[in-house]
Motif scaffolding. Sequence first.
Motif, PDB file in Angstrom:
ATOM      1  N   VAL A  51      18.109  12.034  31.895  1.00 25.47           N
ATOM      2  CA  VAL A  51      17.182  13.002  31.317  1.00 25.47           C
ATOM      3  C   VAL A  51      15.784  12.386  31.260  1.00 25.47           C
ATOM      4  O   VAL A  51      15.650  11.172  31.173  1.00 25.47           O
ATOM      5  N   ALA A  52      14.764  13.233  31.328  1.00 25.42           N
ATOM      6  CA  ALA A  52      13.381  12.758  31.189  1.00 25.42           C
ATOM      7  C   ALA A  52      13.080  12.519  29.716  1.00 25.42           C
ATOM      8  O   ALA A  52      13.299  13.383  28.877  1.00 25.42           O
ATOM      9  N   LEU A  53      12.571  11.323  29.396  1.00 25.29           N
ATOM     10  CA  LEU A  53      12.139  10.995  28.041  1.00 25.29           C
ATOM     11  C   LEU A  53      10.653  11.291  27.878  1.00 25.29           C
ATOM     12  O   LEU A  53      10.225  11.877  26.900  1.00 25.29           O
ATOM     13  N   HIS A  54       9.849  10.877  28.864  1.00 25.51           N
ATOM     14  CA  HIS A  54       8.410  11.153  28.904  1.00 25.51           C
ATOM     15  C   HIS A  54       8.089  11.726  30.287  1.00 25.51           C
ATOM     16  O   HIS A  54       8.426  11.124  31.294  1.00 25.51           O
ATOM     17  N   VAL A  68      17.117  15.818  37.766  1.00 24.08           N
ATOM     18  CA  VAL A  68      16.303  16.018  36.561  1.00 24.08           C
ATOM     19  C   VAL A  68      15.225  17.033  36.912  1.00 24.08           C
ATOM     20  O   VAL A  68      14.501  16.863  37.909  1.00 24.08           O
ATOM     21  N   SER A 106       8.411   9.224  21.462  1.00 21.88           N
ATOM     22  CA  SER A 106       9.397  10.280  21.224  1.00 21.88           C
ATOM     23  C   SER A 106      10.724   9.635  20.852  1.00 21.88           C
ATOM     24  O   SER A 106      10.898   8.427  20.990  1.00 21.88           O
ATOM     25  N   LEU A 142      12.658   8.002  32.539  1.00 25.17           N
ATOM     26  CA  LEU A 142      14.015   8.535  32.452  1.00 25.17           C
ATOM     27  C   LEU A 142      14.894   7.705  31.535  1.00 25.17           C
ATOM     28  O   LEU A 142      14.718   6.496  31.419  1.00 25.17           O
ATOM     29  N   ALA A 179      15.815  13.619  20.993  1.00 24.69           N
ATOM     30  CA  ALA A 179      15.198  14.787  21.619  1.00 24.69           C
ATOM     31  C   ALA A 179      15.456  14.819  23.123  1.00 24.69           C
ATOM     32  O   ALA A 179      15.233  15.839  23.762  1.00 24.69           O
ATOM     33  N   ALA A 180      15.940  13.718  23.689  1.00 24.26           N
ATOM     34  CA  ALA A 180      16.152  13.609  25.134  1.00 24.26           C
ATOM     35  C   ALA A 180      17.640  13.482  25.424  1.00 24.26           C
ATOM     36  O   ALA A 180      18.152  12.408  25.696  1.00 24.26           O
ATOM     37  N   ARG A 181      18.325  14.583  25.340  1.00 27.17           N
ATOM     38  CA  ARG A 181      19.762  14.599  25.613  1.00 27.17           C
ATOM     39  C   ARG A 181      20.014  15.204  26.996  1.00 27.17           C
ATOM     40  O   ARG A 181      19.414  16.226  27.343  1.00 27.17           O
ATOM     41  N   THR A 186      14.970   9.353  21.205  1.00 21.79           N
ATOM     42  CA  THR A 186      16.020   9.578  22.205  1.00 21.79           C
ATOM     43  C   THR A 186      16.888  10.771  21.815  1.00 21.79           C
ATOM     44  O   THR A 186      17.515  11.377  22.674  1.00 21.79           O
TER      45      THR A 186
END
Length: 142
Positions: free
Chosen positions: A58-61, A138, A44, A74, A48-50, A46
């Motif tokens: 924030v959770a990335l996956h 989170v 993914s 995270l 999309a992970a704001r 970063t």
Amino acid sequence: MPTNAGMSRIDLPGVTAFLWESLQGHVCLWESALSGGMQTIKCSTTDAARPKSGSKVVALHGPGALNAGARVVLLGDTGEKVVSAAYKGRELDWTFVRTLSPATSGRDVYYVTLEEFPLEGWLDLAVQADGQRKADRVSLAW
């Protein structure tokens, strides 16, 4: 394909994982349960992970299933360092993985494991920034 930043290996109880930045600007994660029961690859961006307003992490996956439990990858905001993680009042195993390259975001990546698979609730974090410790949360809801 990984960039010249290479791959980071993550070893925690019951799992081995590798994280890398791709040439297309993605952050990719390959995981395998040591029991041999599962294996996943996810990528993914970063962008999309704001973080949400007021949050620095924030959770990335994830959250995602892992053995009988779960995991969350995270992203900390620039200059913010995660110093502890808890779920339902219980401290969690977690590890700092790496700082992403400036081209990808320059943010810190953390890998957190949970004993149960949460479908709701919060991951409670303590974050250090500018010498001060702050609380952050989170959401674990899908």
